[in-house]
Design an enzyme around this catalytic site. Structure first.
Site, PDB file in Angstrom:
ATOM      1  N   THR A   1       8.380  -1.340   0.611  1.00  0.00           N
ATOM      2  CA  THR A   1       8.549  -1.487  -0.829  1.00  0.00           C
ATOM      3  C   THR A   1       8.930  -0.121  -1.384  1.00  0.00           C
ATOM      4  OG1 THR A   1       6.947  -3.292  -0.976  1.00  0.00           O
ATOM      5  CG2 THR A   1       7.438  -2.093  -3.012  1.00  0.00           C
TER       6      THR A   1
ATOM      7  N   ILE B   1       4.673  -1.149   3.104  1.00  0.00           N
ATOM      8  CA  ILE B   1       4.431   0.264   2.841  1.00  0.00           C
ATOM      9  C   ILE B   1       5.252   0.692   1.629  1.00  0.00           C
ATOM     10  CG2 ILE B   1       4.526   2.601   3.758  1.00  0.00           C
ATOM     11  CD1 ILE B   1       2.551   0.788   5.209  1.00  0.00           C
ATOM     12  N   LYS B   2       4.567   1.186   0.603  1.00  0.00           N
ATOM     13  CA  LYS B   2       5.235   1.651  -0.615  1.00  0.00           C
ATOM     14  C   LYS B   2       5.601   3.121  -0.460  1.00  0.00           C
ATOM     15  CE  LYS B   2       3.786   0.535  -4.662  1.00  0.00           C
ATOM     16  NZ  LYS B   2       2.877   0.458  -5.841  1.00  0.00           N
ATOM     17  N   ILE B   3       6.873   3.402  -0.631  1.00  0.00           N
ATOM     18  CA  ILE B   3       7.370   4.770  -0.474  1.00  0.00           C
ATOM     19  C   ILE B   3       8.244   5.127  -1.675  1.00  0.00           C
ATOM     20  CG2 ILE B   3       8.737   6.336   0.957  1.00  0.00           C
ATOM     21  CD1 ILE B   3       8.110   4.547   3.342  1.00  0.00           C
TER      22      ILE B   3
ATOM     23  N   VAL C   1       0.843  -1.193   0.000  1.00  0.00           N
ATOM     24  CA  VAL C   1       0.000   0.000   0.000  1.00  0.00           C
ATOM     25  C   VAL C   1       0.878   1.243   0.000  1.00  0.00           C
ATOM     26  CG1 VAL C   1      -1.789   1.271   1.233  1.00  0.00           C
ATOM     27  CG2 VAL C   1      -1.816  -1.239   1.244  1.00  0.00           C
TER      28      VAL C   1
END
Length: 229
Positions: A110, A87-89, A60
């Site tokens: 991620t 957690i997509k950053i 996400v």
């Protein structure tokens, strides 16, 4: 270990293809969520997480653009959806410190929006579990995505990092297979791309030909199940 993830928030597609295909997880971003129309985002995410179950990962993406806000948003996502969410950053000037800070807290990260080898290296050094490289977008920027994947993979293997390259942003099947061949351990793709790869006319023609040849031996409508001993 190589992985296939689906890049969609469509509940109908996920309900069907998480079962039918060898899918290891689901990736999401604001643009993908937008395709589902006027939805309650956390409600949609909770439904997707339930479909993923315990054996598939859910990724996400944050939308904040300062380090402090990214960290706070990440914790909010985890509080709502569970600590096992990735957690997509984006690997930006603000995103990289957030990746390091959260990874130091044993949070699954991620790293995304990667267009260069340097971004991938910095993300791996900062503790990201997945390195999401944008394949088609790099091609559109006259950057060789296969070279970037190979260089990041060389760094990962040489440094002993446990990070995996997660290739993303595809427009056709050839890009997907090239990403794997170049060293990506994982890819995330839209359902439409997989369907196009499995729905080629030549495949259907071959299947029909085999069926006709079998019927020529045993009669119309016969299969290995129906023929007598």
């Amino acid at each position: 270990m190589y992985e296939l993830l689906l890049d969609t928030a469509n509940l109908t597609d996920l309900t069907e293809y998480l079962i039918k295909w060898p899918v290891a997880g689901v990736t999401l971003n604001p643009s993908i969520l937008k395709k589902e129309g006027n939805i309650d985002v956390y409600s949609q995410l909770a439904k997707i997480k339930k479909l993923c179950g315990a054996d598939r990962s859910l990724h996400v993406q944050v939308v904040s653009n300062t380090t402090e806000a990214i960290v706070e948003e990440a914790h909010r996502i985890l509080d709502r959806l569970g600590r096992d969410v990735y957690i997509k950053i984006p690997v930006s000037a603000a995103g990289l410190p957030a990746i390091k800070q959260l990874a130091d807290q044993n949070i699954n990260i991620t790293a995304t929006a990667i267009y260069s080898t340097l971004q991938g290296i910095m993300a791996a050094l900062s503790g990201a579990k997945y390195i999401a490289v944008y394949y088609n977008r790099m091609e559109n920027n006259c950057t060789d995505p296969n070279a970037v994947i190979r260089e990041i993979r060389s760094f990962i293997d040489g440094s002993g990092s446990e990070a995996k390259i997660l290739a993303a942003s595809f427009k056709n099947v050839g890009q997907v297979t090239a990403a794997y061949a170049s060293g990506a351990q994982s890819v995330t793709v839209g359902v439409d791309i997989i369907k196009s790869g499995l729905g080629m006319a030549s495949i259907d023609s071959a299947v029909e030909g085999f069926a006709k040849d079998f019927e020529a031996i045993h009669g119309s409508g016969q299969t290995m199940k129906t023929i007598s001993e």
